[in-house]
Write a protein that holds these residues in place. Structure first.
Motif, mmCIF file in Angstrom:
data_model
loop_
_atom_site.group_PDB
_atom_site.id
_atom_site.type_symbol
_atom_site.label_atom_id
_atom_site.label_comp_id
_atom_site.label_asym_id
_atom_site.label_seq_id
_atom_site.Cartn_x
_atom_site.Cartn_y
_atom_site.Cartn_z
ATOM 1 N N ILE A 64 18.486 60.823 -17.944
ATOM 2 C CA ILE A 64 18.197 61.620 -16.749
ATOM 3 C C ILE A 64 17.232 62.754 -17.060
ATOM 4 N N SER A 65 16.497 63.136 -16.023
ATOM 5 C CA SER A 65 15.629 64.306 -16.107
ATOM 6 C C SER A 65 15.491 64.840 -14.686
ATOM 7 N N ALA A 66 14.841 65.985 -14.538
ATOM 8 C CA ALA A 66 14.656 66.531 -13.191
ATOM 9 C C ALA A 66 13.310 67.232 -13.101
ATOM 10 N N THR A 67 12.799 67.353 -11.885
ATOM 11 C CA THR A 67 11.474 67.936 -11.670
ATOM 12 C C THR A 67 11.373 68.502 -10.248
ATOM 13 N N THR A 68 10.387 69.353 -10.039
ATOM 14 C CA THR A 68 10.055 69.775 -8.662
ATOM 15 C C THR A 68 8.820 69.015 -8.192
ATOM 16 N N ASP A 69 8.315 68.137 -9.041
ATOM 17 C CA ASP A 69 7.040 67.441 -8.763
ATOM 18 C C ASP A 69 7.316 66.082 -8.093
ATOM 19 N N ASN A 70 7.091 66.024 -6.776
ATOM 20 C CA ASN A 70 7.380 64.796 -6.015
ATOM 21 C C ASN A 70 6.586 63.602 -6.536
ATOM 22 N N GLN A 71 5.294 63.879 -6.828
ATOM 23 C CA GLN A 71 4.407 62.777 -7.223
ATOM 24 C C GLN A 71 4.859 62.136 -8.535
ATOM 25 N N LEU A 72 5.252 62.997 -9.460
ATOM 26 C CA LEU A 72 5.736 62.514 -10.761
ATOM 27 C C LEU A 72 6.959 61.611 -10.560
ATOM 28 N N ALA A 73 7.853 62.052 -9.673
ATOM 29 C CA ALA A 73 9.096 61.295 -9.441
ATOM 30 C C ALA A 73 8.800 59.959 -8.768
ATOM 31 N N ILE A 74 7.899 59.961 -7.799
ATOM 32 C CA ILE A 74 7.598 58.717 -7.067
ATOM 33 C C ILE A 74 6.880 57.731 -7.981
ATOM 34 N N LYS A 75 5.921 58.240 -8.750
ATOM 35 C CA LYS A 75 5.176 57.360 -9.667
ATOM 36 C C LYS A 75 6.085 56.726 -10.696
ATOM 37 N N GLY A 76 7.096 57.487 -11.127
ATOM 38 C CA GLY A 76 7.971 56.996 -12.196
ATOM 39 C C GLY A 76 9.195 56.240 -11.703
ATOM 40 N N SER A 77 9.227 55.863 -10.408
ATOM 41 C CA SER A 77 10.428 55.166 -9.911
ATOM 42 C C SER A 77 10.062 54.049 -8.940
ATOM 43 N N ASP A 78 10.998 53.090 -8.813
ATOM 44 C CA ASP A 78 10.810 51.989 -7.850
ATOM 45 C C ASP A 78 11.599 52.248 -6.575
ATOM 46 N N ILE A 79 12.685 53.001 -6.740
ATOM 47 C CA ILE A 79 13.544 53.323 -5.595
ATOM 48 C C ILE A 79 13.729 54.838 -5.542
ATOM 49 N N SER A 80 13.605 55.417 -4.334
ATOM 50 C CA SER A 80 13.932 56.838 -4.157
ATOM 51 C C SER A 80 15.171 56.949 -3.291
ATOM 52 N N ILE A 81 16.161 57.669 -3.809
ATOM 53 C CA ILE A 81 17.379 57.922 -3.025
ATOM 54 C C ILE A 81 17.249 59.317 -2.428
ATOM 55 N N ILE A 82 17.478 59.424 -1.120
ATOM 56 C CA ILE A 82 17.332 60.716 -0.444
ATOM 57 C C ILE A 82 18.718 61.297 -0.203
ATOM 58 N N ALA A 83 18.956 62.481 -0.807
ATOM 59 C CA ALA A 83 20.290 63.098 -0.691
ATOM 60 C C ALA A 83 20.159 64.580 -0.350
ATOM 61 N N VAL A 84 19.172 64.898 0.520
ATOM 62 C CA VAL A 84 19.022 66.306 0.922
ATOM 63 C C VAL A 84 20.045 66.610 2.018
ATOM 64 N N GLY A 85 20.265 67.893 2.267
ATOM 65 C CA GLY A 85 21.287 68.295 3.232
ATOM 66 C C GLY A 85 20.875 67.978 4.675
ATOM 67 N N THR A 86 21.863 67.705 5.507
ATOM 68 C CA THR A 86 21.639 67.515 6.949
ATOM 69 C C THR A 86 22.681 68.379 7.671
ATOM 70 N N PRO A 87 22.481 69.711 7.630
ATOM 71 C CA PRO A 87 23.495 70.595 8.220
ATOM 72 C C PRO A 87 23.436 70.597 9.752
ATOM 73 N N SER A 88 24.321 71.347 10.388
ATOM 74 C CA SER A 88 24.288 71.485 11.850
ATOM 75 C C SER A 88 23.372 72.650 12.220
ATOM 76 N N THR A 89 22.727 72.531 13.375
ATOM 77 C CA THR A 89 21.980 73.679 13.919
ATOM 78 C C THR A 89 22.988 74.627 14.570
ATOM 79 N N ASP A 90 22.513 75.792 15.044
ATOM 80 C CA ASP A 90 23.410 76.759 15.714
ATOM 81 C C ASP A 90 24.106 76.127 16.906
ATOM 82 N N LYS A 91 23.414 75.165 17.559
ATOM 83 C CA LYS A 91 23.986 74.553 18.774
ATOM 84 C C LYS A 91 24.836 73.314 18.444
ATOM 85 N N GLY A 92 24.935 72.983 17.151
ATOM 86 C CA GLY A 92 25.783 71.848 16.770
ATOM 87 C C GLY A 92 25.023 70.544 16.585
ATOM 88 N N HIS A 93 23.711 70.559 16.891
ATOM 89 C CA HIS A 93 22.938 69.337 16.644
ATOM 90 C C HIS A 93 22.697 69.165 15.149
#
Ligand SMILES: NC(=O)c1ccc[n+]([C@@H]2O[C@H](COP(=O)([O-])OP(=O)(O)OC[C@H]3O[C@@H](n4cnc5c(N)ncnc54)[C@H](O)[C@@H]3O)[C@@H](O)[C@H]2O)c1
Length: 435
Positions: A64-93
């Motif tokens: 494992i390794s980690a980076t802030t560089d999107n391009q480096l990560a995409i170039k070095g992988s075949d699959i990207s898993i997206i696990a960013v947050g999906t919180p609620s807005t103030d109105k609940g959406h």
């Protein structure tokens, strides 16, 4: 497999460690440099049993390794898993800004990549989000969906506190996609887990997490309301719910989990009302239990609205009792519908082989006399006659004989409240109540 994971929070950090432990090379991406530094120092970004050890081991193994560089990560992988947050807005959406930002980041990075790339969204997202994500990637990268990249939805079912155990023992692996090759590749990441792999439509996968979590919240709230009633009566609520869970036929089972028409009959409405009044008399608020009959009434109103679109046509009802194989008309929702439509002036005939008005007795007879006193003048004894004379055929009970009657009808509208048979679902003249 070379995998990139966008978002090194709860889900991302656990996936990073566990996928690496299963033999993959995984690069984590996060906009937060301190999370990236933590992973690169062999430390987990979250406090969770076993994750620290897995991350430390996999970092030293060079998996494992980690980076802030999107391009480096995409170039070095075949699959990207997206696990960013999906919180609620103030109105609940649902706030999807992080998801769509990642779509832009991946779109930019894909401009510089020539090989096929698979994007698997692990975050919890609303139906339609994968399509919007893919449209952003197409617009920014200039690449084509399903030619240069594919998107799948792969919702995560782990719970905090038991995340690693849940990762290795999921209830199922769910993948929604319009690209079977991409779905199979993502499925391969999880095939060694002891769980069924289900590949389905994108939107089904997208909505599943919401349905699961809403149901889990309902289970907890229902049990709490039962507990509150029981404890007020000096009854051990845990013994009650333990016995409740032992009924694997009707309680903890797929039974009743079929979207469709309202419930009725002589037991469910009566006993629900009984429990409600018991709680009321004990001064216990039970809003979940109180809402059940309101939902049922709404389902009856939905059915009336659906049929009333054809108010000026001749309406033929196949089935009148509350379910197939009985003449019990008490609290049959179909009786309520017919009563309402007759009140609006609709022209109605009914066929139900189980109902012989002269044979009805007791509370069953009293009930129908009070709701549709002239029922006998609406009943026909020959279903073929009903089909021939009516423009709209409404199916209310799942009598096996009905399928033969309606399967070849093309010139009349068929309104189905019971999902009579999958063979007729795709007919252009067919309307289901909620499918
Ligand atoms: N936490 C859980 O138990 C759990 C379980 C199942 C599903 N989920 C779902 O999984 C998703 C992630 O949840 P979480 O609890 O891991 O979130 P989190 O808030 O812990 O982590 C999200 C991470 O994404 C990073 N991020 C934001 N934008 C980014 C970008 N453009 N590029 C890279 N990284 C970016 C953030 O810096 C953060 O570290 C949510 O949709 C959540 O609903 C969570």
């Amino acid at each position: 497999m070379n995998i990139s994971i966008f978002g090194l929070g709860y889900v991302g950090c656990v996936s990073l460690g566990c996928l690496a432990k299963n033999g993959h090379f995984v690069i984590g991406v996060d906009t937060n440099p301190s999370k990236v530094d933590q992973i690169n120092s062999g430390k987990a970004t979250i406090i969770e049993k076993d994750v620290d050890t897995i991350i430390a081991e996999q970092k030293s193994a060079g998996h494992i390794s980690a980076t802030t560089d999107n391009q480096l990560a995409i170039k070095g992988s075949d699959i990207s898993i997206i696990a960013v947050g999906t919180p609620s807005t103030d109105k609940g959406h649902l706030n999807l800004q992080y998801i769509f930002k990642v779509a832009e980041n991946i779109g930019e990075a894909l401009q510089h990549k020539d090989t096929f790339h698979i994007i698997a969204i692990r975050s919890t997202i609303m139906p339609g989000t994968c399509d919007k994500f893919a449209a952003i990637v197409e617009r920014i990268s200039g690449k084509k969906r399903n030619e240069d990249f594919a998107i799948v939805d792969n919702p995560e079912f782990l719970r905090e506190g038991t995340a690693v155990q849940d990762y290795y023992n999921p209830p199922l692996t769910l993948i929604g996609s319009d690209n079977i090759n991409a779905a199979e590749k993502v499925a391969d990441l999880y095939r060694q887990l002891p769980a069924e792999v289900i590949i389905t439509d994108l939107k089904i996968a997208e909505i599943m997490k919401y349905i699961n979590n809403t149901y889990h919240a309902l289970k907890i709230s229902f049990s709490n309301e039962i507990g509150n009633i029981c404890s007020e009566l000096g009854i051990d609520s845990h013994k009650v719910m333990d016995i409740f869970c032992k009924d694997k036929q009707l309680n903890i089972s797929p039974y009743y989990f079929k979207p469709g028409f309202a419930y009725g009959g002589s037991c469910l409405p009566k006993d629900l009302k009984g429990l409600q009044t018991l709680a009321h008399d004990l001064y216990i608020d039970v809003p979940v239990i109180d809402a059940i009959h309101k939902t049922n009434d709404l389902q009856i109103q939905r059915a009336i609205k659906l049929i009333y679109k054809y108010w000026d046509k001749k309406l033929g009802f196949l089935g009148l009792s509350f379910k197939a194989g009985t003449d019990d008309l008490r609290n049959s929702p179909t009786v309520t519908i017919i009563e309402a439509l007759l009140g609006k002036g609709c022209d109605i005939v009914i066929y139900d082989k189980n109902i012989n008005v002269a044979m009805l007795t007791g509370t069953n007879k009293e009930y129908i006399d009070s709701r549709i006193p002239h029922l006998s003048s609406l009943l026909v004894s020959d279903p073929e006659e009903l089909i021939n004379n009516c423009d709209i055929i409404v199916i209310n009970t799942k009598e096996p004989e009905f399928i033969k009657l309606v399967e070849d009808i093309d010139n009349k509208i068929i309104v189905d409240f019971v999902r009579l048979d999958d063979a007729i679902l795709s007919k252009s003249n067919y309307l289901g109540i909620n499918w």
